[in-house]
Scaffold this motif. Sequence first.
Motif: not given
Length: 248
Positions: A52-55, A60-63
């Motif tokens: 999902f292209g999250r850092d 909170r990277p999976f917001e």
Amino acid sequence: MTSPISSIDPAEIAKFEAMAAEWWDPRGKFRPLHLMNPVRLDYIATQIAAEFGRDRRSLRPFEGLRVLDIGCGGGLVSEPMARLGAKVTGADAAEGNIAVAQVHAQQQGLAIEYVSTTAEALVAEGRLFDVVLALEIVEHVADPAAFVATCKQLLRPGGLVILSTLNRTAKSFGAAIIGAEWVLRWLPRGTHDWARFLTPDELAAMAEGAGLTVADRRGMVFNPLTFGWSLSDRDLSVNYIMTARRDA
């Protein structure tokens, strides 16, 4: 309306109901999961972030991501996912597990939706998630192939399902049953049925048969000298974890 067919096995549910109060005791019957949790959480977070292209370095990277933890037990994975920003639903057919999970989440100040239900019932409700986690559960359901297909139905297009289970090998019998149940007595005898373990190829075939694309598989290897776990690209002989995608 007729009730959806359930993949749960009542005898398997009863085993975990009997141990529900011990979910958050790191030295209790769920000690193996507490020891395993850091490595499987790292794997899960890595797969989700990449898809999902999250850092992962953000707070909170999976917001905004909707995560279902099916067979959530006491919430050992649901809680870290919520801390990482995901909107988490934890589902378990064992009501005792849900009661423990709800109380612990409240004590931690975490807003997690916990429900005592089945994967099939969630499908009937029309629920969809970005990520479905099915960890250490597929070896306990009545029909693994049907369960994996149900997990796919719970995914929105482009979503991920992550499954972890035990391989059916002589080594897994020695480690998970003789070692964990008979010798170390971490779990009551009979918690696992070796005949119900699935090889990685069998699980991958079930995923592909359900219309999923297998993206990754890794072994989770226990070191009895350090009592630590690590991921392995080669050794899937006992515990392993797999990621599959519902293509858009």
